[in-house]
Structures are given as C-alpha cells and as structure tokens.
Scaffold this active site. Structure first.
Site, short mmCIF file in Angstrom:
data_model
loop_
_atom_site.label_atom_id
_atom_site.label_comp_id
_atom_site.label_asym_id
_atom_site.label_seq_id
_atom_site.Cartn_x
_atom_site.Cartn_y
_atom_site.Cartn_z
N GLY A 11 0.84 -1.37 0.07
CA GLY A 11 0.00 0.10 -0.08
C GLY A 11 1.08 1.26 -0.01
O GLY A 11 2.14 1.18 -0.33
N LEU A 13 1.81 3.63 2.35
CA LEU A 13 2.75 3.84 3.59
C LEU A 13 3.44 2.59 3.51
O LEU A 13 4.75 3.04 3.61
CB LEU A 13 1.93 3.90 4.90
CG LEU A 13 2.76 4.03 6.08
CD1 LEU A 13 3.55 5.16 6.16
CD2 LEU A 13 1.91 3.79 7.48
N ASP A 38 -1.54 -12.82 5.87
CA ASP A 38 -2.89 -12.29 5.86
C ASP A 38 -2.97 -11.82 7.63
O ASP A 38 -2.97 -12.95 8.44
CB ASP A 38 -3.69 -13.40 5.46
CG ASP A 38 -5.26 -12.73 5.56
OD1 ASP A 38 -5.49 -11.92 6.44
OD2 ASP A 38 -6.26 -13.62 5.01
N THR A 64 -9.10 0.09 3.68
CA THR A 64 -9.08 1.68 3.33
C THR A 64 -10.13 2.34 2.38
O THR A 64 -10.20 3.56 2.15
CB THR A 64 -7.98 2.38 2.99
OG1 THR A 64 -7.34 1.56 1.58
CG2 THR A 64 -6.71 1.94 4.01
N ASP A 104 -7.83 10.19 11.27
CA ASP A 104 -8.71 11.35 11.80
C ASP A 104 -10.29 11.05 11.69
O ASP A 104 -10.87 11.54 12.34
CB ASP A 104 -8.27 12.51 10.87
CG ASP A 104 -8.42 12.37 9.41
OD1 ASP A 104 -8.40 11.06 8.96
OD2 ASP A 104 -8.89 13.29 8.64
N TYR A 127 -15.99 3.01 8.34
CA TYR A 127 -14.63 2.91 8.31
C TYR A 127 -14.29 3.37 9.59
O TYR A 127 -13.33 2.66 10.40
CB TYR A 127 -14.05 3.64 6.99
CG TYR A 127 -12.65 3.96 7.20
CD1 TYR A 127 -11.50 2.94 6.77
CD2 TYR A 127 -12.01 5.14 7.30
CE1 TYR A 127 -10.49 3.14 6.82
CE2 TYR A 127 -10.70 5.53 7.41
CZ TYR A 127 -9.90 4.37 7.00
OH TYR A 127 -8.42 4.86 7.24
N LYS A 131 -11.86 1.54 12.64
CA LYS A 131 -10.47 2.07 12.94
C LYS A 131 -10.51 2.29 14.43
O LYS A 131 -9.60 2.03 15.09
CB LYS A 131 -9.95 3.08 11.92
CG LYS A 131 -9.78 2.81 10.65
CD LYS A 131 -8.82 1.88 10.30
CE LYS A 131 -7.52 2.52 10.63
NZ LYS A 131 -6.18 1.47 10.05
#
Ligand SMILES: NC(=O)c1ccc[n+]([C@@H]2O[C@H](COP(=O)([O-])OP(=O)(O)OC[C@H]3O[C@@H](n4cnc5c(N)ncnc54)[C@H](OP(=O)(O)O)[C@@H]3O)[C@@H](O)[C@H]2O)c1
Length: 289
Positions: A11, A13, A38, A64, A104, A127, A131
């Site tokens: 991804g 990052l 995984d 995401t 955020d 989402y 998180k």
C-alpha cells in the site's frame, strides 16, 4: 539488529517504508502483504513472529475503501479491528513493539480546534468505527504499542486524491471539489520516515496514541488547486458543499490533528503540506517518464 515486520506493504505507507529501508541499516525489514501474511490469521502471525524473531511490527495493512466499508462493514471490521487485536496479542506474547496506524475519521469532525489525542472519538462512518475498534483492541491488549492517527494520506504509489485530480483535471478541464471539509494532507513518505525515526526512541512511557500529519490546514478544494497548479494542468475548479456531492460514508467536516505531543516526545520536525506535495509530485512525474 531490530527485526521489523511490515504488514500491508504493497500500500501507500508500506511502499514508502520499502523506499526508506536502505537508509536504516540498524533495522532488518520483512516486508509482507496479504500474500505473505494475512493479518486476519492469528496462526500465520504467530508463525511469522516466531520464525523471524520479530521485535517491531509496523501495521500498514488496512481496509481503506471508506465508502465501500458502509456496505462491507463485516470485512472492514475483520481487517481494521480484529486483525490489529491479533497483532497486538502476538506483540505481547513475543515482547515486540507494535506500531499501528489509525485515522482522523475516528473523530466526529464537529470541532473547530485541532484534535488532541485524548479528545472523545465519535466516528461518523463504518470505516471510522472499525478503525476506532482497532485502536481499542490494541490498547486493551496491554502490549507495547504506539498508535499513530494520520489524515488525508497520499503517495506516488497507489490511488489517491492526487492521482484522481491529475487524471480528471487533465481529461475534463473542469472539476467540482468540496470546500467545507477541512483537514491536513499527509505525504506517506514523511509518515514513514517519522515512524522509523521514532522506533529507537520508543520507551514504555512513550507508548500510546499520537497524531501525525503534515503541517498546515486546507480544504479539499485548496488541495485540488495546489495539485493542479503544481502539476501545470490547466483546470477550472469550482468549490462546492459536501451536500452537493453525496457519498455513502459521512466525512468529518473538521479533522485537523494537533501534533504537539509527537513533536515534543520525539523531537520531530514536520514539513509543511505544500512542500511535501511538491516532493511527491516530482516523484509521480519521474515515475511516469
Ligand atoms: N489513505 C488515507 O487517506 C488514510 C488516511 C488516514 C489514515 N489512514 C491509515 O493509514 C494506514 C495506511 O494506509 P494506506 O493508504 O497506506 O493503505 P493502502 O494503500 O490501502 O494499503 C493497505 C494495504 O493493506 C493490504 N491488506 C488488506 N487486507 C490485508 C490483510 N488481511 N492482510 C495483509 N494485508 C492486507 C492491502 O491490500 P489490497 O490493496 O489488496 O486490499 C494494501 O496493500 C491504514 O491504517 C489507514 O487506515 C489512511
């Protein structure tokens, strides 16, 4: 040598961490994505930890797709909440340090001052909720963990707002972008470097939640204009309200993160968002040559 397991490393990052790895010779990296590890499988995590004697985990793996998560919340919960619990349990078992990345979007976005780490969370989307549950699972495990909440992440790798603006800006010459959602863009390259610089400084008293984004504040409209200007793409941008661009997931109106704690504890100098955007655009242009 500190052996660092990076999850979800295909991804944004994760790719930035791969890029920096050669500069951090005290670390030995194991880069994985779902094919190699995984993170929803506790057995696979355990095997990885014991085989490689992992001392640090950087969890970049996540679900995401913010809008898709509204209708796919079970899978999002498994990846964003249950899997971090498995990683945290493994970190505790093997006395490793866990870096977990959050968002955020755990905040309501109804505030008007930069959010500090201890302010109440009230996610407005599936989402954001997954998180937040992930953060809670990591904290409740009592492992050594640093949770970094970031915002508006982008990089030269993968799809993101920059790529979308450049593509449609060039194709259409006219875009409508919301001006009433305020936050801070974050170049994943800066976040990756911050994480690697923090690792040797991490002590038990410095575990916990931290906020990291680039410096400064803007709306998505301002961000779009800067991307198009700096890319030399002639495109008219019209500012619109969120209500005129309905999406399945509700976004926070204001999600600027207060970064005082991370700057003070780890002596980080954080670049201004426009400077980092220029660096990323240069990379995108170099990669497309
Ligand atoms: N992107 C943003 O704007 C943003 C903003 C704030 C915070 N964050 C957080 O920052 C972190 C990094 O985000 P990012 O933008 O780098 O994410 P990303 O580009 O979507 O990368 C996530 C990676 O995790 C992989 N993955 C998914 N499920 C997995 C599993 N079960 N096991 C192992 N790997 C799995 C993905 O593979 P597939 O692509 O094949 O699914 C992908 O390669 C995430 O925690 C995210 O929530 C992101």
């Amino acid at each position: 040598m500190n052996t660092i397991l990076v999850t979800g490393s295909n991804g944004q990052l994760g790719n930035e961490l791969r890029k920096l790895a050669k500069d951090y010779t005290d670390f030995q990296f194991i880069f994985t994505d779902i094919a190699e590890l995984d993170i929803t499988s506790p057995l696979a995590i355990d095997e990885m930890m014991s085989t490689h004697r992992v001392q640090t985990i950087i969890n970049c793996a996540a679900y995401t797709a913010v809008d898709k998560a509204e209708s796919d919340s079970e899978i999002a919960m498994r990846i964003n909440a249950k899997a971090p619990q498995f990683l945290a349990e493994a970190a505790k078992k093997y006395d490793a340090l866990l870096f977990h990345v959050s968002t955020d979007y755990v905040f309501s976005g109804q505030g008007f001052q930069p959010y500090k780490e201890d302010e109440p969370c009230a996610p407005q989307s599936a989402y954001g909720l997954t998180k937040l549950k992930g953060e809670e699972a990591v904290i409740n495990s009592n492992c050594k963990a640093v949770i970094i909440r970031t915002s508006w992440l982008y990089s030269a790798f993968g799809n993101n707002f920059i790529k979308t603006m450049r593509k449609y800006g060039a194709e259409r010459g006219f875009l409508k972008v919301v001006f009433d959602q305020i936050g801070t863009p974050t170049w994943a390259g800066d976040l990756a470097k911050a994480i690697l610089d923090i690792i040797p400084q991490t002590k038990p008293e410095r575990c916990g939640i931290y906020h990291y984004s680039n410096e400064g504040v803007c709306s998505w409209y301002d961000f779009a204009i800067e991307i198009l200007d700096k890319s030399g793409i002639p495109c008219k941008v019209e500012p619109i309200e969120t209500k005129d661009y309905p999406l399945p997931a509700t976004r926070p109106y204001y999600s600027v993160l207060n970064k005082s704690k991370i700057k003070q504890d780890f002596k980080l100098a954080i670049p201004y968002w426009k400077e980092s955007l220029s660096k990323c655009l240069l990379e995108i242009e170099t990669m497309s040559l």
